[in-house]
Design a protein around this motif. Structure first.
Motif, mmCIF file in Angstrom:
data_model
loop_
_atom_site.group_PDB
_atom_site.id
_atom_site.type_symbol
_atom_site.label_atom_id
_atom_site.label_comp_id
_atom_site.label_asym_id
_atom_site.label_seq_id
_atom_site.Cartn_x
_atom_site.Cartn_y
_atom_site.Cartn_z
ATOM 1 N N VAL A 42 -9.146 -10.643 8.667
ATOM 2 C CA VAL A 42 -10.589 -10.049 8.392
ATOM 3 C C VAL A 42 -10.533 -9.664 6.806
ATOM 4 O O VAL A 42 -11.740 -9.876 6.235
ATOM 5 N N GLU A 43 -9.662 -8.901 6.398
ATOM 6 C CA GLU A 43 -9.517 -8.897 4.741
ATOM 7 C C GLU A 43 -9.782 -10.048 4.024
ATOM 8 O O GLU A 43 -10.451 -10.075 3.071
ATOM 9 N N MET A 44 -9.111 -11.206 4.148
ATOM 10 C CA MET A 44 -9.366 -12.338 3.471
ATOM 11 C C MET A 44 -10.642 -12.840 3.886
ATOM 12 O O MET A 44 -11.193 -13.482 2.690
ATOM 13 N N ILE A 45 -11.163 -12.766 5.018
ATOM 14 C CA ILE A 45 -12.621 -13.478 4.787
ATOM 15 C C ILE A 45 -13.697 -12.457 4.421
ATOM 16 O O ILE A 45 -14.579 -13.073 3.603
ATOM 17 N N PHE B 263 10.758 4.161 11.276
ATOM 18 C CA PHE B 263 9.854 3.386 10.555
ATOM 19 C C PHE B 263 8.558 4.350 10.397
ATOM 20 O O PHE B 263 7.676 3.805 9.490
ATOM 21 N N LEU B 264 8.236 5.302 11.006
ATOM 22 C CA LEU B 264 7.167 5.936 10.970
ATOM 23 C C LEU B 264 7.021 7.069 9.809
ATOM 24 O O LEU B 264 6.017 7.385 9.309
ATOM 25 N N TYR B 265 8.095 7.146 9.109
ATOM 26 C CA TYR B 265 8.151 7.927 7.812
ATOM 27 C C TYR B 265 7.542 6.953 6.879
ATOM 28 O O TYR B 265 7.038 7.484 5.718
ATOM 29 N N ALA B 266 6.876 5.854 6.963
ATOM 30 C CA ALA B 266 6.547 4.716 6.142
ATOM 31 C C ALA B 266 4.770 5.132 6.250
ATOM 32 O O ALA B 266 3.927 4.486 5.498
ATOM 33 N N LEU B 267 4.343 6.050 7.326
ATOM 34 C CA LEU B 267 2.911 6.010 7.630
ATOM 35 C C LEU B 267 2.026 6.465 6.206
ATOM 36 O O LEU B 267 1.029 5.919 6.239
ATOM 37 N N PRO B 268 2.678 7.289 5.324
ATOM 38 C CA PRO B 268 1.912 7.728 4.168
ATOM 39 C C PRO B 268 1.381 6.501 3.536
ATOM 40 O O PRO B 268 0.524 6.729 2.622
ATOM 41 N N LEU B 269 1.981 5.505 3.665
ATOM 42 C CA LEU B 269 1.788 4.127 2.636
ATOM 43 C C LEU B 269 0.307 3.629 3.318
ATOM 44 O O LEU B 269 -0.448 3.002 2.556
ATOM 45 N N VAL B 270 -0.316 4.311 4.326
ATOM 46 C CA VAL B 270 -1.438 3.738 4.811
ATOM 47 C C VAL B 270 -2.601 4.266 3.733
ATOM 48 O O VAL B 270 -3.527 3.701 3.571
ATOM 49 N N ALA B 271 -2.261 5.481 2.961
ATOM 50 C CA ALA B 271 -3.268 5.841 2.139
ATOM 51 C C ALA B 271 -3.318 5.429 0.787
ATOM 52 O O ALA B 271 -4.177 5.434 0.088
ATOM 53 N N VAL B 272 -2.683 4.303 0.674
ATOM 54 C CA VAL B 272 -2.529 3.435 -0.766
ATOM 55 C C VAL B 272 -3.879 2.998 -0.954
ATOM 56 O O VAL B 272 -4.444 2.786 -2.035
ATOM 57 N N PRO B 273 -4.407 2.287 0.060
ATOM 58 C CA PRO B 273 -5.497 1.467 -0.247
ATOM 59 C C PRO B 273 -6.855 2.294 -0.614
ATOM 60 O O PRO B 273 -7.608 2.110 -1.415
ATOM 61 N N LEU B 274 -6.646 3.747 0.090
ATOM 62 C CA LEU B 274 -7.603 4.644 -0.051
ATOM 63 C C LEU B 274 -7.589 5.285 -1.772
ATOM 64 O O LEU B 274 -8.714 5.460 -2.216
ATOM 65 N N ILE B 275 -6.369 5.396 -1.961
ATOM 66 C CA ILE B 275 -6.185 5.998 -3.352
ATOM 67 C C ILE B 275 -6.608 5.074 -4.409
ATOM 68 O O ILE B 275 -7.395 5.193 -5.412
ATOM 69 N N ILE B 276 -6.329 3.689 -4.036
ATOM 70 C CA ILE B 276 -6.767 2.608 -5.105
ATOM 71 C C ILE B 276 -8.447 2.576 -5.106
ATOM 72 O O ILE B 276 -8.783 2.440 -5.995
ATOM 73 N N LYS C 50 -18.613 -3.866 0.713
ATOM 74 C CA LYS C 50 -17.667 -4.690 0.534
ATOM 75 C C LYS C 50 -16.177 -3.993 0.165
ATOM 76 O O LYS C 50 -15.223 -4.364 0.916
ATOM 77 N N LYS C 51 -16.142 -3.328 -0.749
ATOM 78 C CA LYS C 51 -14.955 -2.566 -1.069
ATOM 79 C C LYS C 51 -14.320 -1.667 0.234
ATOM 80 O O LYS C 51 -13.141 -1.621 0.209
ATOM 81 N N ILE C 52 -15.475 -1.156 0.710
ATOM 82 C CA ILE C 52 -15.131 0.075 1.805
ATOM 83 C C ILE C 52 -14.426 -0.861 2.755
ATOM 84 O O ILE C 52 -13.450 -0.417 3.465
ATOM 85 N N LEU C 53 -15.124 -1.804 3.268
ATOM 86 C CA LEU C 53 -14.573 -2.687 4.359
ATOM 87 C C LEU C 53 -13.163 -3.461 3.972
ATOM 88 O O LEU C 53 -12.404 -3.303 5.152
ATOM 89 N N VAL C 54 -13.039 -3.720 2.757
ATOM 90 C CA VAL C 54 -11.667 -4.380 2.539
ATOM 91 C C VAL C 54 -10.485 -3.079 2.586
ATOM 92 O O VAL C 54 -9.523 -3.306 3.021
#
Length: 678
Positions: free
Chosen positions: A670-673, A8-21, A54-58
């Motif tokens: 936290v994101e939803m709040i 499942f660690l092969y999915a770690l690059p998905l962490v960068a998706v919010p940064l790219i967005i 706000k966007k950075i925190l999200v």
């Protein structure tokens, strides 16, 4: 920190998706013209700064949620020092016990407990390194199960297991496993798995278990969705001696061992595979009833029979097998030095009664060896030859009836039968004394009296001899409380003693109407006393009586394709069989000579009643009783598909995935709040 599912660690690059967005805003801005917006300039600068924060925190909350979720699915754990050492050992030994008793027919989630146990048993070797060897044992304790084998062979052994009629206590299982470890020279780091329903009626007292301190015990209890089982406990006849074409009643004791009531269950009686009677039974939970079934058998001989009831899923005890001997030949040997006519002719009215008369000075050994009833009448002294006949008769289970002459040799009788004999001085011309009716519940006189009248005629006689000894009691007594006719009973046979001779001078018993039924009763009981309708596999040595047994001939048990030649011994017409250690199924077995296959009769076997009681120790009860042992672990709600995971978490490592999942959900909240803040 290690991972159970590292892929499942092969999915770690998905962490960068919010940064790219966040870095690349793919929406085009739209210019809207207003006439005078100068006064909004300061408000616009303030709003842009807040929106950017706000966007950075999200973005951070989303990245942490994805990271923690991926790590949770990878199942991180902190290795246990003892567990790591266990799995690094490449020459370990593991013993696996799988309960294959019939109580494991109970179901959980539409699957029998036995199948569930086998599935878990196959998973156990996947936990340990390749170099481990395994012992697979079940209730049979076969020779092959004494040794260890590799993983592939162990899996084949588990797959090949079937139900067995043997039951074992946990102490027996523990001793068997420790002996195997001892033979392998394994002193520590021993792993033992017990997969069972832990049935209360068979596993023994938990308090008496002696756990080896150098062994890790893993108990995997399997419980059924519900307890439900019907059992036919026993059967017996209203008239123990069964004649052909004569109406009789079979009493069937049925128990509901489940926690729910049952209604209108069909109960069927089969004689030689043909239905002979039927009835219905309704039972409340944990209730027992006796059902009466009327029937008749049209022909003489040994008949294989069964009573069946429909029940699911535990069906091993749905049928109770037994054998009926219809109008069996009863051989009677009469030793008399002055035969009375009424004694020699009393047994001539029935074809199945074979009486032979001879004197004490010319004994017919062929008649005495095969006799079911031996009658000693009007013999003054028991000589050595007759004494030997009597002793052999008592050893072989032959019933004996003694009608003395007025001047018997008391010492010879006393020595032969081991009784004390007193002789009363009866004056000439003394009037005969009447006897009292026997007790209503005396089994000897069952079905003898149609009606009991207050002044009904009873035999009369003189109490010349009084017999005294262990186990001796009165069947018919004089009105003066002395014994007229007494019996000494044991497990194999009965001895009957009259206090007066069959001489009209001393007794009118030989001419009384009660004489015939008493003599018939002694003859019939001589056959039925040792005839047990059925046996169970818990018995070790079984004695059965058959006509025509021949010394030197081996006899076999046969049922369909099954043929077994057990250890055996023949004494006159008694065949003593030692049940083999082979796994046998319930049913009626033919007994035939091993060489010529000559059929001599049937013998019926049923499963032990202990196995039908499905009450088990719950997981909580096991924990309460065994909690004091540090090397005993009890697994709750375990299944084959989660066994490896649970075992590793409990024994090899401290799992962290729950915490990662908890924090992942926290950052999602936290994101939803943050998104809701304006």
């Amino acid at each position: 920190m290690n991972f159970v599912n590292p892929y499942f660690l092969y999915a770690l690059p998905l962490v960068a998706v919010p940064l790219i967005i966040h870095l690349f805003n793919f929406q085009r801005s739209t210019e809207i013209k207003f006439t005078n917006v100068a006064f909004l300039h300061s408000v616009k600068e303030t709003s842009n700064a807040q929106d950017k924060l706000k966007k950075i925190l999200v973005m951070i909350a989303r990245m942490l949620f994805i990271l923690l979720a991926i790590l949770a699915f990878a199942r991180p754990y902190i290795p246990n020092e003892d567990g790591t050492a266990l799995l690094k050992n490449d020459a370990g030994r593991v013993s696996i016990y799988i309960d294959n008793s019939y109580s494991m027919q109970s179901e959980r989630n539409s699957k029998t407990l036995f199948d569930a146990a086998k599935d878990i048993g196959r998973k156990i070797p996947t936990v340990f390194p390749v170099g481990f060897n395994y012992q697979v044992i079940d209730n049979r304790f076969t020779g092959g199960s004494r040794y260890f084998m590799n993983q592939d062979r162990a899996e084949e052994e588990v797959i090949g297991l079937n139900h067995s009629n043997f039951t074992r206590s946990l102490n027996d299982i523990n001793t068997f496993e420790q002996d195997a470890f001892l033979r392998e020279g394994i002193g520590n780091n021993k792993q033992v798995f017990w997969i069972s329903d832990f049935q209360k009626s068979t596993i023994g007292a938990l308090e008496q278990l002696e756990f080896d301190s150098l062994t890790e015990y893993h108990l995997i209890p399997l419980s059924a969705d519900k307890i439900e089982n019907l059992r036919i406990d026993s059967v017996w006849l209203d008239k123990p001696f069964l004649k052909e074409k004569e109406n009789n009643k079979l009493y069937v004791k049925v128990s509901n061992l489940g926690n729910e009531a049952i209604t209108d269950k069909d109960l069927k009686l089969y004689v030689e595979d043909v239905q002979a009677s039927n009835s219905t039974v309704s039972l409340g939970k944990n209730e027992t009833k006796t059902v009466e079934m009327a029937f008749a058998v049209s022909s003489a001989g040994s008949k294989k029979c069964k009573v069946s009831i429909d029940d699911y899923p535990v069906d091993f005890d749905n049928e109770h097998y037994f054998v009926l001997n219809v109008s069996p030949n009863i051989n009677i040997a009469i030793v008399s030095d002055n035969p009375r006519k009424y004694l020699s002719t009393v047994y001539k009215s029935e074809v199945f009664l074979n009486a032979t008369t001879f004197s004490s000075k010319s004994i017919d050994y062929s008649a005495t060896n095969g006799a079911d009833l031996l009658i000693i009448d009007n013999v003054q002294r028991i000589n050595e030859s007759l004494k030997e006949v009597i002793i052999n008769a008592m050893r072989s289970g032959t019933n004996i009836a003694v009608f003395p002459t007025e001047n018997i040799d008391i010492d010879s009788y006393s020595t032969t039968f081991g009784l004390k004999i007193n002789k009363n001085n009866i004056k000439e011309g003394t009037k005969l004394i009447g006897t009292t009716p026997p007790a209503k519940k005396d089994p000897f006189f069952a079905n003898v009296f149609e009606k009991r009248l207050r002044n009904m005629s009873m035999p009369e006689g003189l109490p010349i001899f009084q017999w005294h000894g262990r186990g001796l009691h009165t069947l018919l007594g004089f009105r003066n409380s002395e014994s007229f006719f007494s019996v000494q009973e044991n497990a194999l046979q009965s001895n009957y003693f009259a206090s007066a001779p069959l001489n009209p001078k001393y007794s009118n018993f030989g001419r009384h109407a009660l004489f015939v039924p008493v003599m018939y009763r002694m003859a019939i009981l001589s056959k039925t006393q040792s005839d047990q309708l059925s046996h169970n596999f818990g018995e070790k040595n079984i004695r059965v009586r058959f006509d025509g047994l021949q010394k030197g001939t081996m006899y076999k048990l046969k049922k369909g394709q099954i043929e077994i030649i057990p250890a055996q011994k023949i004494n006159a017409d008694i065949l003593t069989i030692k049940l083999p250690n082979d796994d046998m199924e319930a049913g009626c077995y033919e007994i035939a000579s091993a060489d010529e296959n000559n059929f001599i009769g049937y013998i019926a076997f049923n499963y032990s009643s202990q196995e039908s009681r499905l009450t088990t120790f719950s997981e909580q009860e096991l924990s309460d009783k065994l909690d004091k042992y540090q090397n005993v672990k009890i697994y709750k709600n375990i299944k084959a598909d989660n066994f490896k995971q649970i075992f590793i978490e409990d024994n090899v490592a401290f799992p962290l995935w729950r915490y990662f999942l908890l924090f992942a959900l926290l950052f999602l909240c936290v994101e939803m709040i943050i998104l809701r803040i304006k």
